[in-house]
Design an enzyme around this catalytic site. Structure first.
Site, PDB file in Angstrom:
ATOM      1  N   HIS A  11       5.343   6.358  -1.982  1.00  0.00           N
ATOM      2  CA  HIS A  11       6.073   5.172  -2.427  1.00  0.00           C
ATOM      3  C   HIS A  11       5.353   3.929  -1.913  1.00  0.00           C
ATOM      4  O   HIS A  11       4.475   4.016  -1.062  1.00  0.00           O
ATOM      5  CB  HIS A  11       7.515   5.191  -1.911  1.00  0.00           C
ATOM      6  CG  HIS A  11       7.605   5.062  -0.424  1.00  0.00           C
ATOM      7  ND1 HIS A  11       7.478   6.148   0.421  1.00  0.00           N
ATOM      8  CD2 HIS A  11       7.783   3.986   0.391  1.00  0.00           C
ATOM      9  CE1 HIS A  11       7.572   5.742   1.673  1.00  0.00           C
ATOM     10  NE2 HIS A  11       7.763   4.426   1.690  1.00  0.00           N
TER      11      HIS A  11
ATOM     12  N   HIS B  61       0.849  -1.184   0.000  1.00  0.00           N
ATOM     13  CA  HIS B  61       0.000   0.000   0.000  1.00  0.00           C
ATOM     14  C   HIS B  61       0.890   1.241   0.000  1.00  0.00           C
ATOM     15  O   HIS B  61       2.104   1.139   0.148  1.00  0.00           O
ATOM     16  CB  HIS B  61      -0.901   0.006   1.250  1.00  0.00           C
ATOM     17  CG  HIS B  61      -0.113  -0.006   2.518  1.00  0.00           C
ATOM     18  ND1 HIS B  61       0.283  -1.170   3.142  1.00  0.00           N
ATOM     19  CD2 HIS B  61       0.402   1.012   3.261  1.00  0.00           C
ATOM     20  CE1 HIS B  61       0.984  -0.873   4.217  1.00  0.00           C
ATOM     21  NE2 HIS B  61       1.088   0.437   4.311  1.00  0.00           N
TER      22      HIS B  61
END
Length: 187
Positions: free
Chosen positions: A132, A49
């Site tokens: 990220h 995630h």
């Protein structure tokens, strides 16, 4: 007579869930990382995630207030691209991550979340938000890992529209984290 009340604490964070198409791309890249001589613990692609805001260990009362505040939170959906692989930080790397391009959406969204949650004692990060996806954590670095990452540095995982931010509970276990969805904030 003294009485103490044990307050239940929850480790929580806000995240953007990835599509299965993007997550499925992680397997091949992680195989390349594992083939280096470094020791890398890869993140289960099903759990991958984008962490938007880590809340830390918070009490039930604070969790309730977070949910109340965030139920009114609004944001615009945005298109993101997950592409590129790099070591972070550059010197003495500890993480391998996939880059996320979001046109500044994440930074602006996190800044607004910081502003809204600050009165609850939830502090903002000192460092700038960098979107990220963590692919792996480096337990033992070896130069062969840098060569592996250079080989896949331009890899494109895909694009998706972010229209939901999820508040998650995280329970750390020896077998890895267990995530439980607490609430969804829709665009």
């Amino acid at each position: 007579m003294n009485s103490t009340i044990d307050m239940y604490m929850v480790r929580a964070f806000f995240a953007v869930e990835l599509t299965d198409d993007i997550r499925n791309q992680f397997y091949a890249v992680q195989d390349i990382l594992r083939n280096s001589d470094a020791k890398v613990t890869c993140v289960d692609p099903a759990l991958a995630h984008i962490t938007m805001k880590f809340l830390g260990e918070i009490s039930d009362d604070v969790m309730e207030s977070v949910q109340e505040i965030m139920s009114e939170f609004t944001f615009k959906p945005t298109l993101i691209t997950v592409s590129g692989v790099q070591l972070h930080p550059k010197k003495r790397p500890r993480i391998v991550w996939a880059d996320v391009t979001d046109g500044g959406w994440g930074e602006a969204t996190v800044a607004e979340m910081d502003r809204l949650l600050a009165p609850l004692g939830i502090v903002s990060e000192d460092r700038k938000f960098t979107p990220h996806v963590t692919l792996g954590r480096i337990k033992h670095y070896d130069r062969s890992l840098r060569a592996a990452v250079e080989e896949i540095s331009g890899y494109t995982f895909g694009q998706m529209t972010v229209d939901t931010i999820t508040l998650k509970k995280s329970t750390l276990t020896p077998g890895g984290p267990i995530y439980e969805d607490i609430m969804e904030v829709k665009a």
